[in-house]
Design a protein around this motif. Structure first.
Motif, short mmCIF file in Angstrom:
data_model
loop_
_atom_site.label_atom_id
_atom_site.label_comp_id
_atom_site.label_asym_id
_atom_site.label_seq_id
_atom_site.Cartn_x
_atom_site.Cartn_y
_atom_site.Cartn_z
N ILE A 97 22.58 28.44 -20.86
CA ILE A 97 23.34 28.90 -19.69
C ILE A 97 22.75 28.18 -18.50
CG2 ILE A 97 24.07 30.95 -18.40
CD1 ILE A 97 24.63 31.80 -21.13
N ILE A 98 23.57 27.41 -17.81
CA ILE A 98 23.03 26.55 -16.77
C ILE A 98 23.75 26.78 -15.44
CG2 ILE A 98 22.23 24.78 -18.39
CD1 ILE A 98 24.76 23.17 -17.70
N ALA A 99 23.11 26.39 -14.34
CA ALA A 99 23.72 26.55 -13.03
C ALA A 99 23.40 25.34 -12.16
CB ALA A 99 23.21 27.83 -12.38
N PRO A 100 23.86 24.14 -12.56
CA PRO A 100 23.59 22.97 -11.73
C PRO A 100 24.49 22.96 -10.48
CG PRO A 100 25.02 22.38 -13.55
CD PRO A 100 24.68 23.83 -13.73
N GLU A 101 24.14 22.12 -9.52
CA GLU A 101 25.00 22.00 -8.33
C GLU A 101 26.32 21.34 -8.72
OE1 GLU A 101 22.80 19.94 -5.24
OE2 GLU A 101 21.06 21.18 -5.75
N LEU A 102 26.23 20.38 -9.62
CA LEU A 102 27.43 19.67 -10.07
C LEU A 102 27.50 19.69 -11.59
CD1 LEU A 102 29.89 17.73 -9.66
CD2 LEU A 102 28.25 15.83 -9.70
N TYR A 103 28.62 20.16 -12.12
CA TYR A 103 28.83 20.15 -13.57
C TYR A 103 30.10 19.37 -13.86
CZ TYR A 103 29.30 21.62 -18.43
OH TYR A 103 29.39 21.61 -19.80
N MET A 104 30.00 18.33 -14.67
CA MET A 104 31.17 17.54 -15.02
C MET A 104 31.46 17.73 -16.50
SD MET A 104 30.56 14.09 -12.74
CE MET A 104 32.26 13.56 -12.88
N ALA A 105 32.61 18.35 -16.80
CA ALA A 105 33.02 18.61 -18.18
C ALA A 105 34.01 17.52 -18.58
CB ALA A 105 33.68 19.98 -18.28
N ILE A 106 33.61 16.69 -19.52
CA ILE A 106 34.42 15.54 -19.90
C ILE A 106 34.89 15.69 -21.35
CG2 ILE A 106 34.47 13.03 -20.11
CD1 ILE A 106 32.35 12.95 -17.89
N GLY A 107 36.19 15.77 -21.53
CA GLY A 107 36.73 15.94 -22.88
C GLY A 107 36.40 17.29 -23.48
N ILE B 274 28.58 27.98 -17.87
CA ILE B 274 28.66 27.17 -16.64
C ILE B 274 29.22 27.93 -15.44
CG2 ILE B 274 28.90 24.99 -17.89
CD1 ILE B 274 31.97 25.18 -17.19
N LYS B 275 29.44 29.25 -15.62
CA LYS B 275 30.09 30.05 -14.56
C LYS B 275 29.39 29.97 -13.22
CE LYS B 275 32.98 33.46 -16.68
NZ LYS B 275 32.84 34.17 -17.94
N ASP B 276 28.06 29.77 -13.23
CA ASP B 276 27.32 29.78 -11.98
C ASP B 276 27.09 28.37 -11.41
OD1 ASP B 276 27.10 32.52 -11.95
OD2 ASP B 276 25.33 32.50 -13.24
N ALA B 277 27.75 27.38 -12.01
CA ALA B 277 27.60 26.02 -11.48
C ALA B 277 28.21 25.95 -10.08
CB ALA B 277 28.29 25.03 -12.41
N GLY B 278 27.62 25.10 -9.21
CA GLY B 278 28.11 24.99 -7.84
C GLY B 278 29.52 24.42 -7.82
N THR B 279 29.68 23.21 -8.29
CA THR B 279 30.99 22.55 -8.34
C THR B 279 31.25 22.12 -9.78
OG1 THR B 279 30.81 21.78 -6.07
CG2 THR B 279 32.34 20.58 -7.49
N ILE B 280 32.40 22.53 -10.30
CA ILE B 280 32.77 22.13 -11.66
C ILE B 280 33.88 21.08 -11.59
CG2 ILE B 280 33.74 22.90 -13.87
CD1 ILE B 280 32.53 25.68 -13.30
N VAL B 281 33.63 19.96 -12.23
CA VAL B 281 34.62 18.89 -12.31
C VAL B 281 35.10 18.80 -13.76
CG1 VAL B 281 35.00 16.39 -12.12
CG2 VAL B 281 33.57 17.58 -10.43
N ALA B 282 36.41 18.77 -13.95
CA ALA B 282 36.94 18.63 -15.31
C ALA B 282 37.74 17.35 -15.43
CB ALA B 282 37.83 19.83 -15.65
N ILE B 283 37.43 16.60 -16.48
CA ILE B 283 38.21 15.40 -16.79
C ILE B 283 38.75 15.59 -18.21
CG2 ILE B 283 38.15 12.90 -17.15
CD1 ILE B 283 35.80 12.84 -15.12
N ASN B 284 40.06 15.67 -18.33
CA ASN B 284 40.66 15.96 -19.63
C ASN B 284 42.07 15.39 -19.65
OD1 ASN B 284 41.69 17.49 -22.03
ND2 ASN B 284 39.69 18.48 -21.81
N LYS B 285 42.48 14.90 -20.83
CA LYS B 285 43.83 14.31 -20.89
C LYS B 285 44.91 15.39 -21.01
CE LYS B 285 43.51 13.25 -25.80
NZ LYS B 285 43.24 12.22 -26.79
N ASP B 286 44.48 16.62 -21.39
CA ASP B 286 45.44 17.71 -21.52
C ASP B 286 45.47 18.53 -20.23
OD1 ASP B 286 46.98 19.88 -22.17
OD2 ASP B 286 45.57 20.70 -23.66
N ALA B 287 46.56 18.43 -19.50
CA ALA B 287 46.69 19.12 -18.21
C ALA B 287 46.70 20.64 -18.38
CB ALA B 287 47.97 18.67 -17.50
N GLU B 288 46.95 21.12 -19.61
CA GLU B 288 47.00 22.56 -19.87
C GLU B 288 45.64 23.11 -20.33
OE1 GLU B 288 49.90 24.22 -19.33
OE2 GLU B 288 50.64 22.27 -18.65
#
Lengths: 313, 248
Positions: free
Chosen positions: A252-262, A273-287
C-alpha cells in the motif's frame, strides 16, 4: 499513563523508514513517552539511527543471536515482556509488523488494531476494511494495552536528524523457542528507489504484455527517478517479482505521483494507491476503471505513448 | 496427519461494497457471498498435501450462523473429508476466532493448520498468528511455497524484501498468500458426493472460549472520494501538466 513502545523494523543493519512512520502515528496519540525497541543480533547501528528520530524518548535494545532474523515466534515473547508498563505497542503494517503484531497481541490477550490510518483518541482509531471501500472507527478497551499496526502510507515519516534519544540495553530474560528457523532470504536487488517510500512510482500491468516489454517501464521510471510497481496480473504472469505488487494484498503506497500504465484498475489494485497525491493513468481502453480514480488520464497505446513521453521530457 | 483448514465466508471479492448511509455497517443483504479467496488457496494446499500422501484427512472449519452449511458444502465438494461448523450469530473477531481454533486444535490434534493470510472483509491479517501464539507453535505467514518432510514444514514466505524461507517444526500454523496455488474448480458430481460428507455442528457457547478483548466498531464511512480527473490528449500535454504541478 500513555507510553508507547514502537517496534523497529530493520534489515541488513539498517533501520527501515516504516519505523519513523510508526513513530508519527505514536506522536498523534500525544503520549508521555515514545520508546523504540530494536531487537537484533547487533542493534547498535540501528539503535543509533532510531535515536535520531524526532519524538523518540528512548531507544531500547535487545541484543541476542536468536534475533539475527525477524522470526515472529522468536521476537513476540520478547516484545510481550518488554510491553509491560506501556499502554500501546505499535509496529508498522509491513510484512514484518503484520507477522509479529498479532502474535504479540495474542500473548498479551488483547485484540490488534490492524492498519491504523488515523488516531482519533488514545483508544480510538480509523482503519480500512473491505479492500479500503469502507473506513471503520474502532475503539479499544482503555483498561487493556493497545497493540496496533500502522498503515505506513497514511503517515509521514517523523523527521530524522535533530533528536538524540538515549540508548539503553534491555535485559529481557525470556526463554525463546527453537521450533522456527530462518533458512534464507532472496532479495530482489534493485538500485531503484524503494517502492514504499518513493515519491514517484511507475507501475505496469497486464497491458505491458511480457517480461521483456517491462523494460520500457523500467527505462521510463529511471528517466524520472521513480520506483517501479506492478499490478497482480503482471506479477502472476511472471513479468515481475511478487515484491513489486501494489494493492490490497501487496504494498500500500502513497507517492506524490503514481503512474498506472496498462493497468485496468481492479478494486484490489486501487486499494494500494488511494492515498497517492496525483494518479496518472495510461490505458488503451477508455472504459478502464482506473480512469475513475485517475487525476490525469491518457487513452492510447503505451508502446507509442512512453517513447513520446520520454522525448517530451 | 490431519490438516485443519479455516474456511470463512465473505462478501464476494468482485462486489463493490456500499456503506450504509447511517454508518452502521456495509450493505450485505442480497450481496453475493463466497469463500474467502485465501481460504480457497488454504484448502487447495491441504488437498494437494493429502494427494501427495503427506496428510490423510482434511477438515474444514467454519464459524458463523446456521446458514453457513451451504458454504461448508462447497468446501466438501472441493475435496475436504469433513467439516466442523461452529455456530454463532455473533460476528467473530480474530482473537476470538484464534481462541476457537485453539479449542478445535486441542480436540482434533492436527499436524498442521492452514488459514488464509487475511479475510477480504475485515482485512485484519491476524487469526493465524494469534492461533500460533496461543498454541505456542511455529507460524509461517504469507506462504507461497510449502514442503513437508521429516516432521517439519519448509515454507517460502512473500515478504516486503523478497522471498524468505523458514523451517517450522510440526505442528505449525501456515497462512496462505495468493501465489501458493491455483484453487481447483468444483465439479458437479463432487457437489452430489459432498452431500453425504459429515458436518459436525458445535455450539460456540459449548466450547468454553475465553471471552473479552474485543474492539468496538462505532462507525462505518465511505472512503473520501477523489476529485474528478481530467483527460489529456497526448504525451506532450501530459508532461506539460505534470511539470506545471511540479511533479516532473
Amino acid at each position: 499513563m500513555t507510553k508507547i513502545l514502537v517496534i523497529a523494523e530493520h534489515l541488513d543493519g539498517k533501520l527501515n523508514p516504516s519505523t519513523a512512520r510508526a513513530v508519527s502515528a505514536a506522536a498523534a496519540v500525544k503520549p508521555e513517552a515514545i520508546d523504540v525497541l530494536v531487537l537484533a543480533d547487533n542493534a547498535d547501528a540501528i539503535a543509533a539511527e532510531a535515536a535520531k528520530i524526532e519524538g523518540v524518548t528512548r531507544v531500547l535494545t535487545a541484543n541476542r543471536t536468536e534475533n539475527a532474523h525477524a522470526l515472529a515466534a522468536v521476537l513476540a515473547p520478547q516484545v510481550a515482556k518488554a510491553a509491560a508498563g506501556y499502554s500501546h505497542v505499535f509496529a508498522p503494517s509491513t510484512t514484518f509488523g503484520k507477522d509479529l503484531g498479532p502474535r504479540v497481541a495474542a500473548l498479551l490477550g488483547v485484540p490488534q488494531v490492524s492498519d491504523v490510518m488515523t488516531v482519533e483518541g488514545s483508544h480510538t482509531f480509523k482503519r480500512p476494511v473491505y479492500a479500503g471501500n469502507a473506513i471503520v472507527t474502532v475503539e479499544a478497551d482503555p483498561a487493556l494495552p493497545v497493540v496496533a499496526t500502522i498503515r505506513t502510507a497514511s503517515w509521514p515519516a517523523a523527521a530524522i536528524g535533530a533528536n538524540s534519544a538515549p540508548v539503553e540495553a534491555l535485559g529481557l530474560d525470556v526463554a525463546l523457542p527453537s521450533h522456527t528457523r530462518f533458512v534464507e532470504l532472496k532479495q530482489g536487488k534493485s538500485d531503484r528507489p524503494d517502492l514504499q517510500s518513493a515519491s514517484k512510482v511507475v507501475s505496469g500491468g497486464r497491458g505491458v504484455g511480457s517480461k521483456e516489454n517491462f523494460e520500457i517501464i523500467y527505462k521510463f521510471a529511471d528517466r524520472i527517478g521513480a520506483a517501479v510497481g506492478a499490478s497482480r496480473a503482471a506479477v502472476d504472469a511472471g513479468y515481475v517479482p511478487n515484491e513489486m505488487q501494489v494493492g490490497q494484498t501487496g504494498k500500500i503506497i502513497a507517492p506524490e505521483l503514481y503512474m498506472a500504465i496498462g493497468i485496468s484498475g481492479a478494486i484490489q489494485h486501487l486499494t494500494g494507491i488511494k492515498d497517492a497525491g496525483t494518479i496518472v493513468a495510461i490505458n488503451k481502453d477508455a472504459e478502464a476503471p482506473i480512469f475513475e480514480v485517475a487525476d490525469i488520464g491518457l487513452v492510447g497505446d503505451l508502446f507509442k505513448i512512453i517513447p513520446e513521453l520520454e522525448s517530451a521530457l | 496427519m490431519k490438516i485443519l483448514v479455516g474456511y470463512k465466508r465473505v462478501v464476494d471479492y468482485n462486489v463493490r461494497i456500499q456503506v450504509k448511509p447511517d454508518g452502521t455497517g456495509v450493505v450485505t443483504e442480497g450481496v453475493k457471498l463466497s469463500a474467502n479467496p485465501f481460504d480457497d488457496i488454504a484448502l487447495e494446499e491441504a488437498l494437494r498435501l493429502r494427494e501427495k500422501g503427506v496428510a490423510e484427512e482434511v477438515v474444514i472449519v467454519g464459524i458463523g450462523p446456521a446458514d453457513l452449511t451451504a458454504h461448508l458444502r462447497n468446501g466438501l465438494a472441493m475435496g475436504a473429508n469433513r467439516a466442523i461448523h461452529v455456530t454463532t450469530a455473533e460476528a467473530i473477531q480474530p482473537l476470538t476466532a484464534a481462541r476457537t481454533f485453539l479449542k478445535l486444535v486441542e480436540k482434533e490434534q492436527p499436524g498442521l493448520v492452514i488459514l488464509g493470510k487475511q479475510a477480504i472483509d475485515d482485512d485484519a491479517n491476524q487469526t493465524g498468528q494469534m492461533l500460533a501464539a496461543l498454541w505456542d507453535r511455529p507460524q509461517a505467514t504469507f506462504a507461497s511455497k510449502v514442503e513437508i518432510a521429516e516432521g517439519k514444514a519448509t515454507v517460502t514466505r512473500e515478504v516486503d524484501a523478497g522471498l524468505e524461507t523458514i523451517e517450522a517444526e510440526l505442528p505449525a500454523v501456515i497462512t496462505t498468500d495468493l501465489r501458493l496455488n491455483e484453487p481447483r474448480f468444483i465439479k458437479l458430481p463432487d457437489i452430489m458426493k459432498a452431500k453425504s460428507k459429515p458436518i459436525e455442528v458445535i455450539e460456540f457457547a459449548s466450547l468454553g472460549v475465553e471471552a473479552g478483548g474485543h474492539l468496538k466498531t462505532t462507525h462505518y464511512a465511505a472512503p473520501p472520494k477523489r476529485s474528478k480527473g481530467v483527460m489529456v490528449n497526448d504525451a506532450a500535454e501530459l508532461v506539460a501538466t505534470l511539470k506545471q504541478k511540479g511533479l516532473l
